[in-house]
Write a protein that holds these residues in place. Structure first.
Motif, short mmCIF file in Angstrom:
data_model
loop_
_atom_site.label_atom_id
_atom_site.label_comp_id
_atom_site.label_asym_id
_atom_site.label_seq_id
_atom_site.Cartn_x
_atom_site.Cartn_y
_atom_site.Cartn_z
N ASP A 113 -3.50 -2.08 2.37
CA ASP A 113 -2.54 -3.18 2.46
C ASP A 113 -1.12 -2.66 2.23
O ASP A 113 -0.17 -3.05 2.92
CB ASP A 113 -2.87 -4.27 1.43
CG ASP A 113 -4.12 -5.07 1.80
OD1 ASP A 113 -4.55 -5.00 2.97
OD2 ASP A 113 -4.66 -5.76 0.91
N ALA A 114 -0.96 -1.78 1.23
CA ALA A 114 0.37 -1.22 0.96
C ALA A 114 0.83 -0.33 2.11
O ALA A 114 2.00 -0.36 2.52
CB ALA A 114 0.33 -0.43 -0.34
N ALA A 115 -0.10 0.47 2.66
CA ALA A 115 0.25 1.36 3.76
C ALA A 115 0.66 0.58 5.00
O ALA A 115 1.48 1.05 5.80
CB ALA A 115 -0.93 2.28 4.09
N ALA A 116 0.12 -0.62 5.17
CA ALA A 116 0.45 -1.44 6.34
C ALA A 116 1.90 -1.92 6.31
O ALA A 116 2.43 -2.33 7.35
CB ALA A 116 -0.49 -2.64 6.41
N THR A 117 2.56 -1.85 5.14
CA THR A 117 3.97 -2.24 5.07
C THR A 117 4.91 -1.14 5.53
O THR A 117 6.11 -1.36 5.72
CB THR A 117 4.34 -2.64 3.63
OG1 THR A 117 4.27 -1.49 2.78
CG2 THR A 117 3.40 -3.72 3.10
N VAL A 118 4.37 0.09 5.70
CA VAL A 118 5.17 1.23 6.16
C VAL A 118 5.22 1.22 7.69
O VAL A 118 4.19 1.02 8.34
CB VAL A 118 4.55 2.55 5.65
CG1 VAL A 118 5.29 3.76 6.22
CG2 VAL A 118 4.55 2.59 4.13
N PRO A 119 6.36 1.44 8.30
CA PRO A 119 6.44 1.45 9.76
C PRO A 119 5.61 2.59 10.37
O PRO A 119 5.34 3.61 9.72
CB PRO A 119 7.94 1.67 10.04
CG PRO A 119 8.63 1.20 8.80
CD PRO A 119 7.69 1.54 7.67
N ALA A 120 5.22 2.41 11.61
CA ALA A 120 4.49 3.44 12.34
C ALA A 120 5.26 4.75 12.31
O ALA A 120 6.47 4.77 12.45
CB ALA A 120 4.27 3.00 13.79
#
Length: 504
Positions: free
Chosen positions: A324-331
């Protein structure tokens, strides 16, 4: 007498055998699973006890037969982990443990053969990449390191061949597993003489080659007593678990690819004739006489995130929270790439030298960047496999995805964006076991064709790729690919410094 409309799919995996009973409309009636250890007695060795695997098959079939009774069972059909090797003496008793696909002791032989003038031609002729997983390179290792066993062995077989020998009294190998041995010419369906010469064995030391739909009429008294089935029960030889996994998820028609990410991962597509890309980045294995599966397997799937959670997050943060936290980082993870080669790698480079790395790491990167880069690394590796498949001339119109890690939206979206294609998520299915049962149903005349699989396994929803993120991964893909070559020499030198590092 009840109508015989049930086929047992017997899936002999790396750590367990699962037996599942199916009807021709795809209904699952009963199942049983029994495990066995994968032993690593020495660095690079990954072996199993053949008697334990046979026992697991017997127990699983017996459990299902006890639940359903033998009257409705039309037969059973087999799936097996690919690339196994077992030496038998002249009384057909094992001389060695089962040497599995995960065994890497033939790394030196593999690297030497890959670098030779004939390496790529051999790969394109046999469909099997030159890699330590291959029975061909395993046999080369025995020729050089264990000449006594090589001279004593009367036969060299795979684990499914040996189980069928014990259950049916026939020493045969199907075209699917033979096409994964590195020893069979996929264009002629005959043993390749150059490969046999490299392996140092004779054709008569191998099982008889048969189609995957071959029906063996009857069980041995031992097998009937152990399973509760009648001796007249028909047994379909079956195929390798990779091609059958495509069948099991309905990816059996040309243009439909199956992508699975569990501990490891794979991307495969069914075609109507054998082929390999010019650089030898993919395998080509048989399924039926007119159906082949082209693709690549990667060693590092969900296990990469397991390592990140254990070693970077101290195992204290739930996986879902990390994702979930990693999903907040842009591609693109802020310019951070992870080469996810924690367990070396297979497709499309097929080398045991590969090692993992974070590249581009700065003080500004946080844990969520490292987690996202790990997910992106797995997805980018699968995108390289897809590129190699297309280089082999394949048109891929649909991708179906399964696997334990694919439950989280970050994995789903990252895969769709890295592949640059919509990805269809499937309702749960048994994969290779269901594929084995369907193949058995065709062989036994219970279904018209394995093509019914496409309708029996529906897509539950489709993940659309996001154009902006797909463009980021399209830019990163060639850099990701170049890093493998850029670090190869350094990884080879590092491998010599720590050749015996134990696995946790």
């Amino acid at each position: 007498m009840a109508a015989q409309d049930i086929v047992l799919g017997v899936d002999m995996g790396t750590t367990a055998t699962k037996v599942v009973a199916y009807t021709p409309d795809g209904r699952q009636l009963a199942s049983a699973s029994h495990g066995y250890p994968l032993e690593e007695p020495h660095p690079g060795h990954a072996v199993q006890d053949p008697d334990l695997i046979l026992g697991a098959v017997y127990e699983g079939v017996r459990d299902v037969v006890a639940e359903l009774g033998p009257d409705r069972i039309a037969g059973m059909s087999f799936s097996s982990a690919m690339h196994s090797l077992l030496a038998l003496d002249d009384e057909l008793q094992p001389l060695t443990p089962v040497i599995t696909w995960a065994d890497t002791r033939a790394s030196a032989q593999s690297e030497r053969l890959r670098a030779s003038a004939n390496g790529l031609a051999l790969h394109r002729r046999t469909g099997t990449p030159i890699h330590p997983m291959s029975p061909l390179t395993k046999l080369m290792w025995f020729r050089e390191q264990e000449p006594r066993i090589r001279q004593t062995a009367a036969f060299w077989v795979g684990i499914k061949d040996w189980v069928l020998l014990r259950m049916c009294g026939a020493l045969v190998v199907d075209h699917s597993l033979a096409s994964a041995s590195g020893l069979m010419d996929i264009h002629t369906l005959a043993w390749d003489q150059e490969a046999l010469g490299l392996a140092g064995i004779r054709e008569e030391q191998l099982p008889d080659l048969v189609p995957t739909t071959t029906v063996l009429d009857g069980l041995t008294e031992e097998a009937a007593a152990a399973t509760g089935l009648r001796t007249a029960t028909r047994v379909v030889v079956g195929a390798g678990d990779g091609p059958l996994a495509n069948l099991g998820v309905g990816a059996v028609r040309p243009g439909v690819a199956a992508c699975s990410i569990g501990t490891s991962g794979a991307l495969r597509v069914a075609v109507d004739r054998p082929a390999v890309d010019p650089r030898g980045g993919v395998f080509c294995y048989a399924l039926t006489a007119d159906r082949w599966v082209i693709g690549g397997a990667v060693n590092n799937g969900g296990i990469v995130l397991d390592w990140v959670r254990s070693e970077i997050a101290d195992g204290e943060v739930p996986t879902e929270e990390l994702l979930d936290a990693a999903a907040t980082v842009p591609a693109g993870s802020g310019g951070l790439l992870m080469l996810p080669y924690l367990l070396s790698e297979r497709a499309p480079h097929w080398s045991s030298v590969a090692r993992g790395a974070y590249v581009g790491l700065t003080r500004a990167h946080r844990r969520e960047h490292l987690v996202r880069a790990a997910v992106e690394g797995v997805a980018l590796q699968l995108s390289l496999v897809l590129h190699s498949m297309r280089a082999a001339g394949l048109e891929i119109d649909e991708i179906r995805a399964t696997g334990g890690v694919m439950q989280h939206p970050l994995w789903q979206q990252t895969l769709a964006d890295a592949l640059g294609s919509p990805v269809g998520m499937l309702e749960e299915q048994e994969g290779s076991g269901f594929g084995a049962a369907l193949l058995g149903m065709e062989a036994l005349g219970l279904i018209a064709s394995i093509d019914v699989a496409a309708d029996l396994v529906p897509v539950s929803r489709v993940i659309r790729n996001r154009p902006a993120d797909a463009a980021v991964y399209a830019t990163l893909r060639p850099l990701f690919d170049e890093l493998y070559d850029a670090l190869f020499s350094a990884n080879a030198r590092l491998q010599k410094l720590a050749p015996s590092l134990p696995l946790a």
